[in-house]
Design a protein around this motif. Structure first.
Motif: not given
Lengths: 313, 224
Positions: A280-307
């Motif tokens: 069960n803990v491993l499944l929770l970890s898997d869910a967190l990895v998926v969440l993290g992958g989404f948040v990674l893209r969120y942060v990368v896209i929204f941190a974009a500042l133009p030159i």
């Protein structure tokens, strides 16, 4: 300066990586790299094409003309110097190949080797494309690094593995996978991801100017909660600790292969409960990895500042 | 046991090899893309004519007639801004910059546009945008360092931008912004000629982005 890529682009980039990563997981499982797990050999192939197709449909909604003049979309295949054009080809081909592969798996027929390999190549290209799309934009210095596509690829494989384990658990309940090998792979992927995230954000932070301002948004600015709590702690560090714990815990019985299965079959109630708890803990970890992958893209896209932010000095 | 060790090592080596291959596979297209665009820029600047703007910061009085004339002539949709007069902080220094699309020698918008909505005219280097082809993906908004492409999603949902008044120029006229400028601060002409003007520099002053990204067809005579 107002930039236009919003939530739908984040979800689209995330789903592209997730689906492609799921395909690669089943591909790897089919080669026996993840232990003998029938669930993993099927689950990824089932979900890959639908996930990527759903993401691609979201892209259509995000376009200014997507619903107004959909016939213009055929033009997306025209400019070979545009990474987005490459992406449209890669996604379209991957969805087609993915659906055919899923059909073979569904019918329980052997997948033609060439088709399966082609799918894996397209899946890898899909992961790389989602990072390359932003990495080639010179006017956004935070994105404009060769490391960005590498991070997107590693994150895609990591989230793909997790979603495949989660879905594999649903469609093949009771069929245990080789948690030891999977945890080991998880540990490697998340470790590499942590190094890449640390590298990208610290280099940007030390890079000065707009680059540093972008990184600062994530490290100490408006995106800090997303970055530290949802990406670093929940998406990376917790899964890293869980996978490290699982590797240690399961290491001793690893030679027998199905460690938890062995525990479950041993008749020892304590071992059984412990095994189920760990699963069960491993499944929770898997869910967190998926969440993290989404948040990674969120942060990368929204941190974009133009030159250039449109102000004169 | 030792056999197992060797196997593991070989597997690790394979893994490292695969990761390296992956990194190379990702890196190579990026490198070649940049090279190709640099090559394209090189040939364009040497062979075909390139029109550009010249902006004299010492002459500009911030009357904004250039932007007004552009708006009236090209009928921007609400929310779009093809030409804008930027004011440096603090405003008392009276440093201005009137800027539109710079019709770059190496247009980043054109390179990233997936639908080929952008074309560069051979005869004068004008970067034209065909709104009828545009799907509104906004990729060009990210690529352009000068924020020239304008996108109002709730409006037409297609990108529009400065056309250098190409239609007016084709009939022998001047761009509306240049015609409207009362002090001669904004002029236009062949960019290689404009660059020979005493005091004219590439638009890198006042915190503007490096000209090396797109090689813009704009020169500024800065106010010192």
């Amino acid at each position: 300066m107002h930039l236009h890529w919003q939530w739908l682009i984040v979800i689209y980039l995330f789903l592209g990586g997730l689906g492609a990563g799921a395909y690669l997981t089943s591909y790897a499982a089919g080669r026996g790299w993840l232990g003998n797990s029938p669930a993993l050999q099927r689950a990824g192939y089932f979900i890959a094409a639908p996930i990527v197709a759903f993401g691609t449909v979201l892209l259509v909604f995000d376009l200014g003309q997507g619903l107004k003049k959909p016939w213009l979309l055929i033009g997306l295949l025209s400019n070979f110097s545009s990474v987005m054009t490459w992406g449209v080809y890669i996604l379209a081909l991957f969805i087609c190949v993915g659906l055919v592969v899923a059909f073979f798996v569904w019918k329980k027929k052997a997948i033609p080797g060439a088709l399966e390999h082609l799918g894996a190549l397209l899946a890898f290209s899909t992961c790389a494309y989602t990072g390359l799309l932003v990495a080639v934009v010179e006017a956004i210095p935070f994105w404009n690094t060769y490391v960005m596509p590498v991070l997107f690829v590693v994150s895609a494989i990591s989230t793909g593995l997790s979603i495949t384990v989660l879905v594999g658990n649903i469609i093949d309940k009771g069929v245990h996978a080789d948690e030891y090998k999977i945890s080991k792979l998880h540990f490697c992927l998340v470790s590499v991801e942590i190094i890449l995230v640390a590298f990208i954000f610290s280099v940007a932070n030390a890079g000065g100017g707009v680059k540093a301002a972008s990184a600062a948004q994530a490290i100490s600015g408006g995106l800090a909660l997303w970055f530290w709590l949802f990406l670093v702690v929940l998406g990376l560090v917790v899964p890293l600790l869980i996978s490290a714990f699982a590797v240690r815990k399961l290491g001793r019985s690893a030679h027998t292969g199905h460690a938890l299965h062995a525990a479950a079959g041993s008749g020892n109630t304590v071992a059984l409960e412990q095994g189920q708890g760990l699963a069960n803990v491993l499944l929770l970890s898997d869910a967190l990895v998926v969440l993290g992958g989404f948040v990674l893209r969120y942060v990368v896209i929204f941190a974009a500042l133009p030159i250039w932010n449109g102000t004169l000095m | 046991m030792s056999k197992l060790d060797v196997k593991l090592k070989r597997r690790t080596a394979l893994k490292i090899g695969a990761l390296t291959a992956a990194a190379v596979a990702v890196g190579v297209p990026m490198g070649s893309l940049k090279e190709a665009s640099v090559k394209a820029a090189g040939t364009e600047s040497s062979e075909s004519k390139q029109l550009g703007f010249m902006y004299d910061q010492t002459k500009c009085i911030n009357c904004k007639l250039c932007a007004k004339a552009c708006k009236e002539t090209n009928k921007w949709e609400p929310g779009a801004e093809w030409r804008k007069v930027y004011v440096a902080e603090p405003a008392s220094n009276k440093v201005y910059l009137s800027m539109s699309c710079n019709h770059c020698a190496d247009p980043a918008c054109m390179a990233v546009c997936p639908v080929k909505a952008y074309t560069k005219r051979d005869k004068d280097g004008i970067v034209a945008h065909n709104t009828k082809k545009c799907v509104g993906c906004a990729y060009c908004l990210y690529a352009c360092p000068y924020h020239a492409p304008q996108f109002v999603k709730s409006g037409t949902g297609a990108v529009t931008k400065c056309s250098f008044c190409a239609e007016i120029q084709d009939q022998g006229g001047k761009p509306a912004c240049v015609s409207a400028c009362p002090t001669g601060a904004l002029t236009y002409g062949d960019i290689t000629e404009l660059r020979k003007t005493p005091g004219a520099v590439a638009p890198e002053v006042n915190g503007l982005p490096p000209a090396s990204i797109t090689n813009p067809s704009l020169v500024i005579i800065p106010k010192v």
